[in-house]
Scaffold this motif. Structure first.
Motif, PDB file in Angstrom:
ATOM      1  N   THR A   1      59.061  46.333  -3.064  1.00  9.11           N
ATOM      2  CA  THR A   1      58.913  44.923  -3.420  1.00  9.11           C
ATOM      3  C   THR A   1      58.319  44.196  -2.216  1.00  9.11           C
ATOM      4  O   THR A   1      58.270  44.743  -1.099  1.00  9.11           O
ATOM      5  N   LEU A   2      57.904  42.976  -2.418  1.00 12.10           N
ATOM      6  CA  LEU A   2      57.316  42.202  -1.323  1.00 12.10           C
ATOM      7  C   LEU A   2      58.318  42.032  -0.184  1.00 12.10           C
ATOM      8  O   LEU A   2      57.971  42.169   0.994  1.00 12.10           O
ATOM      9  N   GLU A   3      59.599  41.753  -0.536  1.00 11.54           N
ATOM     10  CA  GLU A   3      60.628  41.590   0.492  1.00 11.54           C
ATOM     11  C   GLU A   3      60.818  42.883   1.276  1.00 11.54           C
ATOM     12  O   GLU A   3      60.939  42.864   2.510  1.00 11.54           O
ATOM     13  N   GLN A   4      60.838  44.013   0.578  1.00 12.23           N
ATOM     14  CA  GLN A   4      61.006  45.310   1.255  1.00 12.23           C
ATOM     15  C   GLN A   4      59.833  45.589   2.185  1.00 12.23           C
ATOM     16  O   GLN A   4      60.020  46.082   3.306  1.00 12.23           O
ATOM     17  N   GLN A   5      58.636  45.272   1.738  1.00 16.00           N
ATOM     18  CA  GLN A   5      57.438  45.489   2.567  1.00 16.00           C
ATOM     19  C   GLN A   5      57.523  44.691   3.864  1.00 16.00           C
ATOM     20  O   GLN A   5      57.197  45.199   4.947  1.00 16.00           O
ATOM     21  N   ILE A   6      57.985  43.445   3.760  1.00 16.70           N
ATOM     22  CA  ILE A   6      58.081  42.574   4.945  1.00 16.70           C
ATOM     23  C   ILE A   6      59.085  43.154   5.940  1.00 16.70           C
ATOM     24  O   ILE A   6      58.834  43.202   7.154  1.00 16.70           O
ATOM     25  N   VAL A   7      60.236  43.632   5.424  1.00 15.34           N
ATOM     26  CA  VAL A   7      61.282  44.192   6.291  1.00 15.34           C
ATOM     27  C   VAL A   7      60.785  45.455   6.979  1.00 15.34           C
ATOM     28  O   VAL A   7      60.928  45.616   8.201  1.00 15.34           O
ATOM     29  N   VAL A   8      60.191  46.370   6.199  1.00 10.38           N
ATOM     30  CA  VAL A   8      59.701  47.648   6.758  1.00 10.38           C
ATOM     31  C   VAL A   8      58.628  47.386   7.808  1.00 10.38           C
ATOM     32  O   VAL A   8      58.655  47.975   8.904  1.00 10.38           O
ATOM     33  N   LYS A   9      57.698  46.497   7.502  1.00  7.50           N
ATOM     34  CA  LYS A   9      56.608  46.196   8.439  1.00  7.50           C
ATOM     35  C   LYS A   9      57.138  45.604   9.743  1.00  7.50           C
ATOM     36  O   LYS A   9      56.686  45.965  10.836  1.00  7.50           O
ATOM     37  N   LYS A  10      58.141  44.713   9.617  1.00  4.39           N
ATOM     38  CA  LYS A  10      58.724  44.053  10.794  1.00  4.39           C
ATOM     39  C   LYS A  10      59.320  45.088  11.753  1.00  4.39           C
ATOM     40  O   LYS A  10      59.103  45.029  12.971  1.00  4.39           O
ATOM     41  N   VAL A  11      60.083  46.054  11.205  1.00  7.33           N
ATOM     42  CA  VAL A  11      60.716  47.069  12.057  1.00  7.33           C
ATOM     43  C   VAL A  11      59.666  48.027  12.604  1.00  7.33           C
ATOM     44  O   VAL A  11      59.711  48.404  13.786  1.00  7.33           O
ATOM     45  N   GLN A  12      58.711  48.441  11.765  1.00  2.47           N
ATOM     46  CA  GLN A  12      57.661  49.371  12.210  1.00  2.47           C
ATOM     47  C   GLN A  12      56.855  48.802  13.372  1.00  2.47           C
ATOM     48  O   GLN A  12      56.492  49.524  14.307  1.00  2.47           O
TER      49      GLN A  12
ATOM     50  N   ARG B   1      62.044  54.751   4.194  1.00  2.00           N
ATOM     51  CA  ARG B   1      60.680  54.489   4.704  1.00  2.00           C
ATOM     52  C   ARG B   1      60.658  54.486   6.232  1.00  2.00           C
ATOM     53  O   ARG B   1      59.737  55.034   6.856  1.00  2.00           O
ATOM     54  N   LEU B   2      61.674  53.860   6.817  1.00  2.00           N
ATOM     55  CA  LEU B   2      61.725  53.774   8.285  1.00  2.00           C
ATOM     56  C   LEU B   2      62.003  55.147   8.905  1.00  2.00           C
ATOM     57  O   LEU B   2      61.424  55.499   9.934  1.00  2.00           O
ATOM     58  N   VAL B   3      62.883  55.919   8.288  1.00  2.00           N
ATOM     59  CA  VAL B   3      63.167  57.273   8.783  1.00  2.00           C
ATOM     60  C   VAL B   3      61.917  58.140   8.684  1.00  2.00           C
ATOM     61  O   VAL B   3      61.605  58.906   9.599  1.00  2.00           O
TER      62      VAL B   3
ATOM     63  N   ASN C   1      76.577  37.621  16.005  1.00  2.00           N
ATOM     64  CA  ASN C   1      75.526  38.105  16.904  1.00  2.00           C
ATOM     65  C   ASN C   1      74.147  37.622  16.458  1.00  2.00           C
ATOM     66  O   ASN C   1      73.252  37.441  17.287  1.00  2.00           O
ATOM     67  N   VAL C   2      73.973  37.405  15.146  1.00  2.00           N
ATOM     68  CA  VAL C   2      72.730  36.805  14.644  1.00  2.00           C
ATOM     69  C   VAL C   2      72.653  35.345  15.083  1.00  2.00           C
ATOM     70  O   VAL C   2      71.618  34.873  15.557  1.00  2.00           O
ATOM     71  N   VAL C   3      73.779  34.644  14.946  1.00  2.00           N
ATOM     72  CA  VAL C   3      73.844  33.223  15.353  1.00  2.00           C
ATOM     73  C   VAL C   3      73.511  33.081  16.834  1.00  2.00           C
ATOM     74  O   VAL C   3      72.798  32.150  17.239  1.00  2.00           O
ATOM     75  N   LEU C   4      74.000  34.026  17.648  1.00  2.00           N
ATOM     76  CA  LEU C   4      73.768  33.975  19.103  1.00  2.00           C
ATOM     77  C   LEU C   4      72.427  34.591  19.514  1.00  2.00           C
ATOM     78  O   LEU C   4      72.154  34.745  20.703  1.00  2.00           O
ATOM     79  N   LYS C   5      71.600  34.991  18.518  1.00  2.00           N
ATOM     80  CA  LYS C   5      70.261  35.572  18.748  1.00  2.00           C
ATOM     81  C   LYS C   5      70.312  36.948  19.426  1.00  2.00           C
ATOM     82  O   LYS C   5      69.314  37.399  19.989  1.00  2.00           O
ATOM     83  N   ARG C   6      71.484  37.612  19.377  1.00  2.00           N
ATOM     84  CA  ARG C   6      71.565  38.978  19.926  1.00  2.00           C
ATOM     85  C   ARG C   6      70.983  39.982  18.931  1.00  2.00           C
ATOM     86  O   ARG C   6      70.443  41.012  19.321  1.00  2.00           O
ATOM     87  N   PHE C   7      71.161  39.710  17.636  1.00  2.00           N
ATOM     88  CA  PHE C   7      70.593  40.535  16.572  1.00  2.00           C
ATOM     89  C   PHE C   7      69.525  39.724  15.855  1.00  2.00           C
ATOM     90  O   PHE C   7      69.615  38.494  15.779  1.00  2.00           O
ATOM     91  N   GLU C   8      68.543  40.421  15.303  1.00  2.00           N
ATOM     92  CA  GLU C   8      67.560  39.760  14.440  1.00  2.00           C
ATOM     93  C   GLU C   8      67.921  40.042  12.990  1.00  2.00           C
ATOM     94  O   GLU C   8      68.162  41.188  12.604  1.00  2.00           O
ATOM     95  N   GLU C   9      67.980  38.989  12.175  1.00  2.00           N
ATOM     96  CA  GLU C   9      68.356  39.161  10.773  1.00  2.00           C
ATOM     97  C   GLU C   9      67.125  39.455   9.920  1.00  2.00           C
ATOM     98  O   GLU C   9      66.086  38.808  10.038  1.00  2.00           O
ATOM     99  N   LEU C  10      67.262  40.464   9.057  1.00  2.00           N
ATOM    100  CA  LEU C  10      66.259  40.803   8.055  1.00  2.00           C
ATOM    101  C   LEU C  10      66.910  40.568   6.696  1.00  2.00           C
ATOM    102  O   LEU C  10      68.034  41.017   6.473  1.00  2.00           O
TER     103      LEU C  10
END
Length: 812
Positions: A271-282, A308-310, A438-447
């Protein structure tokens, strides 16, 4: 290869430091970090793990290692830093950390055994022994092998130690150390090779000719495969080998824990959302360590993103670890990964036999696979060149180990990713408060994945107020008319219904009608549960059982009424209400046998059942397209537990189980029965709104300085004697406060709560107290607890135990 004269070794005993040993000349150039060695330690011989080489040893004369136990390292050198971090953070012996990480079967150590001497046997025959001596010798003679520990445990004499020493001096017995090898061994199998030039000619029977034809065609074949065509192959091969027609060799083979073969699949269109997530990590794969929180609604296709990422990581020549919380979920994940990646995966979890686990570990360490899928222990997999670590359902409490080394696999996965300089993805439809902070504190990035892959809306959740039925008799009090109608409508359309209750057994509160006392466990401060299938009452903490026909321990009455309900009772009620439906139950009782859980899941997937009654085992991760209705019998069960995470766990459980509905083409529906329909957690679960839950929960945690706004260590004190446990808990608290007083500048940053009796005051005859230590600084409380542990007065007496639980998950 280690070129130095000395090596640094971690011992598999409860000691915090590592030790230096000398390498004998005949072992020069044979030692590698990650190998096991047999070393002397005091009077014992124990297993040690090579950490590194050491050039010199000036302050003392180092002992020599006795033997090298491996032909290759059991874990890569890069993992040693990871083990050291775990040892320091969780305040746990380094050797025991490594022992926990490895499959059972790799530990060798001395065990004291008792042997009867000739003089002892002669004295027994001539009746020249005291009654105590005669009792000891007869006990040992009854067993082929008797350990010193067995003798002490089974002997009533309180002065048994003195008696054993006297008997040794009189030469009646001898106590000797016997080297014990724990667990499974490497599996070897016979392979038959074809030889072109036989030494002598022998008579060829029909079966011998058939066997030779198969071997000649394949050139090399295992005896197991050969026996499929020729069952008597075992007896036929020996004369053929002697004559030189074939050659027989032994070769290591791997036991296969994977299920039945699966059909290969091709990657689905994203899906479009999945494509955005995969591309961001890649895009960031080559940028080193980066933690992500993948918060996707149930059914949004997180597993496809993982695959996909694996795939991308493996294509780059790297490896991957995928953690799944429940063993029942591993089966589903393993099938999907095997369909995509073939045999390039290994599986690690506690349901494997010792032999299967050993083989999977060797497979990984010999670099025969690139992907490891497993429960929490898979985080220790001996992979090198890790390219990504994935933690599915990261919120799940199963990632926390509650015995021995009390680590959290989610947290250690993040650390391992950091040490390997690779990304880590924490996935969940209901993230933990800790991870979201940790997302709120910007330690993690939320997808984010906000939509389901089938484009359907999330199932509509209807709340049923159980207070309306409090005076109703019969089934309607438990399975309300609204839920019953929903189940009937679901069945009439040919769909499946999941009925959820996170409480197993038939009746959970047996009570005496004459004296009013509940039937409690003999060894724990908890009521017993009736299990009608086993015709017994069970304690869910220690396993103690009582027969169904039992007198009240308080008054002797036989009038014990089983009140309350569990999955077993719900199953019985549904069978009576819907006799035309096929039912199955999935809980700890019905899945206790190996393979039972997979069999039930297969029946659900193949639509061989109509109604599934289940506990939290079915609440998360499973993908059953034919389940269109989820019924929650009682949404409030865990809401009022004396634990600061009770609300979080309730929200996660309800939102997750609701997400099992409507994952196929038919829209889903959830009927949630509750006594507290207006509670913010029930309302957030109804809306499936994690952000609403977080915004209500976080201020409460912050005000009371609970995680994630502080770090916490729980000290658990337990023992057989209530007074001794209480006194020792008080001593520990006093030493903690004295140690804290020395931290002048940071004293106000630490809270010490307790000592206080645990909510369940006695389990397995052990009286329980606890102390909580909280601080915004993990280093500060770690240093405080370490100083307390090293204090000379902190030595638990006989029968008293102190456990340090860093980042405890449950306070019960």
């Amino acid at each position: 290869m280690i070129k130095t004269t000395y090596i640094n070794v971690a011992i598999s005993l409860p000691v915090m430091k590592s030790y230096t040993y000398k390498i004998p000349e005949h072992f020069n150039n044979a030692c590698l970090p990650g190998m096991r060695v047999l070393v002397p330690f005091g009077r014992r011989r124990v297993t040690g793990y090579i950490l590194s080489g050491q050039k010199e040893c000036k302050t003392f004369k180092a002992k020599k290692i006795i033997d090298i136990l491996d032909d290759h390292p059991l874990f890569p050198e890069s993992e040693i830093a990871f083990f050291k971090w775990i040892s320091n953070y969780y305040i746990h012996p380094l050797g025991d950390v490594i022992k926990t990480a490895l499959p059972s079967g790799f530990d060798r150590h001395d065990i004291s055994h008792i042997f009867i001497t000739k003089h002892g046997q002669k004295c027994l025959n001539n009746a020249k022994l005291t009654p105590g001596e005669e009792q000891v010798i007869e006990f040992v003679l009854k067993r082929k092998s008797c350990t010193l520990k067995q003798l002490k445990q089974n002997h009533q004499n309180k002065t048994i130690n003195a008696l054993i020493r006297r008997m040794e001096k009189k030469d009646l017995i001898s106590v000797s150390a016997v080297l014990k090898n724990d667990g499974a061994k490497v599996k070897k199998e016979k392979f038959i090779l074809y030889e072109d030039m036989p030494k002598v000619t022998i008579r060829m029977s029909k079966k011998r000719r058939a066997l030779l034809a198969i071997v000649k065609q394949k050139r090399e074949v295992s005896l197991t495969i050969l026996k499929i065509d020729i069952p008597t192959a075992q007896t036929l091969i020996k004369p053929l080998e002697q004559a030189g027609y074939i050659k027989i060799i032994q070769r290591q083979v791997f036991r296969d824990p994977l299920g039945e073969p699966v059909e290969p699949d091709k990657p689905h269109k994203l899906t479009l959302e999945q494509q955005i997530v995969v591309k961001k990590v890649q895009e960031n794969l080559s940028c080193g360590f980066k933690p992500y929180l993948l918060s996707g609604v149930t059914g949004s296709g997180k597993t496809e993103v993982y695959m996909r990422l694996v795939q991308d990581v493996v294509n780059r020549g790297k490896t991957a670890i995928v953690l799944v919380p429940e063993i029942s979920l591993i089966s589903q994940t393993e099938r999907r990964f095997r369909a995509r990646f073939g045999e390039n995966i290994a599986v690690i979890h506690s349901s494997l036999t010792k032999g299967e686990l050993l083989d999977q570990w060797r497979k990984i360490s010999l670099k025969k696979v690139d992907i490891v899928i497993g429960a929490r222990s898979a985080v220790f997999s001996p992979l090198e060149h890790i390219g990504i670590i994935i933690v599915d359902e990261e919120h799940d409490g199963s990632y926390k180990q509650e015995q021995g080394l009390r680590y959290n696999a989610r947290d250690t996965a993040i650390v391992r990713a950091k040490l390997n300089n690779c990304p880590v993805i924490l996935g969940s439809a209901t993230p933990s408060v800790q991870s979201y902070q940790n997302v709120v504190l910007k330690r993690f990035e939320e997808l984010k994945l906000k939509k389901r892959v089938n484009r359907h809306a999330l199932p509509k959740i209807t709340l049923v107020d159980l207070k309306q039925y409090k005076d109703v008799r019969g089934y309607d009090k438990i399975i309300t008319p609204e839920l019953a109608k929903g189940i009937r409508a679901c069945l009439d359309k040919g769909n499946q219904a999941l009925i959820f209750l996170n409480r197993r057994g038939f009746a959970t509160f047996p009570v005496c009608l004459d004296c009013g006392k509940s039937l409690s466990c003999k060894y724990c401060d908890i009521t017993m549960t009736l299990h009608q299938g086993h015709s017994e009452y069970q304690c869910h903490l220690c396993g103690y059982t009582r027969p169904v026909k039992i007198k009240c321990p308080e008054c002797g009455s036989l009038k014990i009424k089983p009140l309350g309900f569990g999955t077993e009772k719900i199953e019985s009620m549904l069978k009576a209400m819907f006799p035309d439906a096929r039912l199955t139950r999935m809980d700890q009782d019905s899945t206790s046998r190996k393979g039972a859980a997979i069999k039930i899941l297969k029946n659900i997937r193949n639509q061989n059942v109509d109604i599934i009654v289940g506990t939290q085992m079915l609440a998360k991760g499973h993908d059953f397209p034919s389940i269109t209705l989820v019924g929650v019998i009682c949404a409030d069960l865990s809401l009022s537990l004396p634990d600061f995470r009770a609300g979080e766990r309730t929200f996660q459980l309800l939102a997750q189980v609701a997400g099992r509905a409507g994952r196929g083409e038919t829209k889903g529906k959830v009927i949630m029965q509750t006594y507290n329909p207006d509670h913010f957690i029930i309302q957030a679960a109804r809306q499936q709104d994690f952000l609403d839950f977080f915004q209500n929960e976080a201020p409460f945690r912050k005000a009371l300085m609970y995680p994630p706004f502080s770090r916490m260590i729980q000290l658990k004190i337990s023992g057989n004697n209530a007074l001794k446990v209480k006194i020792f808990a008080g001593n520990v608290a006093n030493i903690l406060k004295t140690t804290l007083d020395k931290e002048k500048n940071q004293k106000n940053m630490v809270q010490i709560l307790g000592p206080i009796e645990a909510p369940i005051q006695r389990i397995s005859s052990k009286f329980r107290w606890q102390i909580l230590v909280k601080s915004p600084s993990a280093r500060l409380i770690n240093r405080l607890i370490t100083s307390m542990m090293n204090h000379g007065k902190i030595k638990p007496g006989t029968g008293v135990r102190l456990i340090v639980d860093v980042d405890p998950y449950s306070l019960m």
